[in-house]
Design an enzyme around this catalytic site. Structure first.
Site, PDB file in Angstrom:
ATOM      1  N   LYS A 255       0.871  -1.189  -0.051  1.00  0.00           N
ATOM      2  CA  LYS A 255      -0.090   0.015  -0.093  1.00  0.00           C
ATOM      3  C   LYS A 255       0.865   1.153  -0.030  1.00  0.00           C
ATOM      4  CE  LYS A 255      -3.945  -2.318   2.241  1.00  0.00           C
ATOM      5  NZ  LYS A 255      -4.467  -2.796   3.453  1.00  0.00           N
TER       6      LYS A 255
ATOM      7  N   GLN B  14      -4.350  -1.074   9.574  1.00  0.00           N
ATOM      8  CA  GLN B  14      -4.352  -2.562   9.019  1.00  0.00           C
ATOM      9  C   GLN B  14      -5.002  -3.589  10.078  1.00  0.00           C
ATOM     10  OE1 GLN B  14      -3.251  -3.487   5.878  1.00  0.00           O
ATOM     11  NE2 GLN B  14      -4.121  -5.461   6.286  1.00  0.00           N
TER      12      GLN B  14
ATOM     13  N   ASP C  53     -10.859   3.278   3.890  1.00  0.00           N
ATOM     14  CA  ASP C  53     -11.364   1.781   3.820  1.00  0.00           C
ATOM     15  C   ASP C  53     -12.899   1.660   3.482  1.00  0.00           C
ATOM     16  OD1 ASP C  53      -9.268  -0.112   3.389  1.00  0.00           O
ATOM     17  OD2 ASP C  53      -8.939  -0.264   5.684  1.00  0.00           O
TER      18      ASP C  53
END
Ligand code: NAP
Length: 286
Positions: free
Chosen positions: A53, A97, A120
């Site tokens: 990422k 994460q 997200d």
């Protein structure tokens, strides 16, 4: 004739290029898109994901920061860190994460992220926005699947779609996106007695279970579009999806491979969401 492949690598590359152009324009106007990725602990798979990422961000011209914290980080300290990132104008996207260590309530952490920086799309405010059809951040994986349908000219309107899996991050938002696009949607899950009864009629099947061979050739309508979200390892330790690729390929019209399908699109959509967060902060997007 075997199904045509939907090439996630090629689509993701094109999307990343478009994002990079817009990021450069925004940076020239004084706002460089910024993503902070927060990693707690040393889970090996998570380390690989976050490094991808961050690399994607750097290649797209974003400012990206990887914050590493020890596995024992108290929840209160993580929440304080998120509050600081929420207040930092250079940070447009915050990604924590998952999974988090067991002593941390992941949902509480997600809810602490400002919805405007929740790239997200996991915050309940963004999930709610999707339900009622308001602007918000859509989770990257289902958003990527919709891009894949678009890329082959598959308009879900009037089509029959089956989503296998009902997680908050894939199955449910996927079903909502297909519904929003006017498909007739069925959601299957572990308590669905006869999957094939549903999938055999479907023009579009999205499989997001996390188990090999959930969808086999006898379960697929000829010509259907099959999107395989699953990520598993086969007996040789190679990455594979939830779909019996070799069999289903002989029946379907279109199919996504694993690897090289949904995975790269998920990564690219994170960039697109972060760019949009930055554009919104500059008053240039809704
Ligand atoms: P998850 O939270 O474990 O959800 C799995 C879903 O599958 C659940 O809704 C479960 O039903 C359902 N299910 C389990 N066994 C089933 C069966 N035999 N028949 C029908 N449904 C069944 O997983 P997830 O986070 O949604 O992820 C799903 C898969 O996609 C995993 O392999 C994950 O690694 C992969 N993934 C890939 C990407 C990517 O970028 N490629 C991104 C995210 C996830 P219940 O709700 O009844 O338990």
């Amino acid at each position: 004739m075997p199904a045509q492949l939907i090439d996630g690598n090629a689509l993701a590359r094109q999307l990343r290029e478009r994002v990079a152009v817009r990021a450069a324009e925004l940076t020239a106007r004084g706002t460089q898109p910024g993503l902070t990725v927060v990693l707690v602990g040393d889970d090996p798979a998570s380390q690989v994901y976050v490094s991808h990422k961050v690399k994607d961000c750097q290649e797209a011209g974003f400012a990206s920061v990887l914050e590493r914290h020890p596995a024992g980080l108290p929840e209160a300290a993580l929440l304080a860190r998120i509050a600081a990132l929420n207040a930092d104008p250079a940070v447009h996207g915050i990604l924590v994460q998952l999974p988090l260590p067991g002593h941390i309530d992941a949902q509480r952490v997600i809810e602490a992220i400002s919805p405007a920086k929740d790239v997200d799309g996991f915050h309940v405010a963004n999930a709610g926005a999707l339900v009622v059809g308001r602007p918000g951040f859509v989770p990257c994986t289902p958003a990527g699947c919709m891009e894949m349908l678009k890329s082959i000219g598959c308009d879900p309107r009037g089509k029959t779609a089956v989503v296998i899996g009902r997680s908050n991050i894939v199955g449910k938002p996927m079903a909502l996106l297909l519904l929003q696009a006017s498909a007739t949607v069925t959601v299957c899950h572990s308590a669905t007695p006869d999957l094939a009864r549903h999938t055999r009629d479907a023009d579009i099947v999205v499989v997001a279970v996390g188990r090999r061979n959930v969808l086999t050739a006898d379960m697929v309508k000829p010509g259907a579009v099959v999107i395989d979200v699953g990520m598993n390892r086969n007996d040789e330790g190679k990455l594979c999806g939830d779909v019996d690729f070799a069999g289903v390929r002989e029946v379907a019209g279109w199919i996504t491979p694993v690897p090289g399908g949904v995975g790269p699109m998920t990564r690219a959509l994170l960039l697109a969401n972060t760019l949009r967060a930055a554009e919104r902060s500059a008053g240039l997007a809704d």
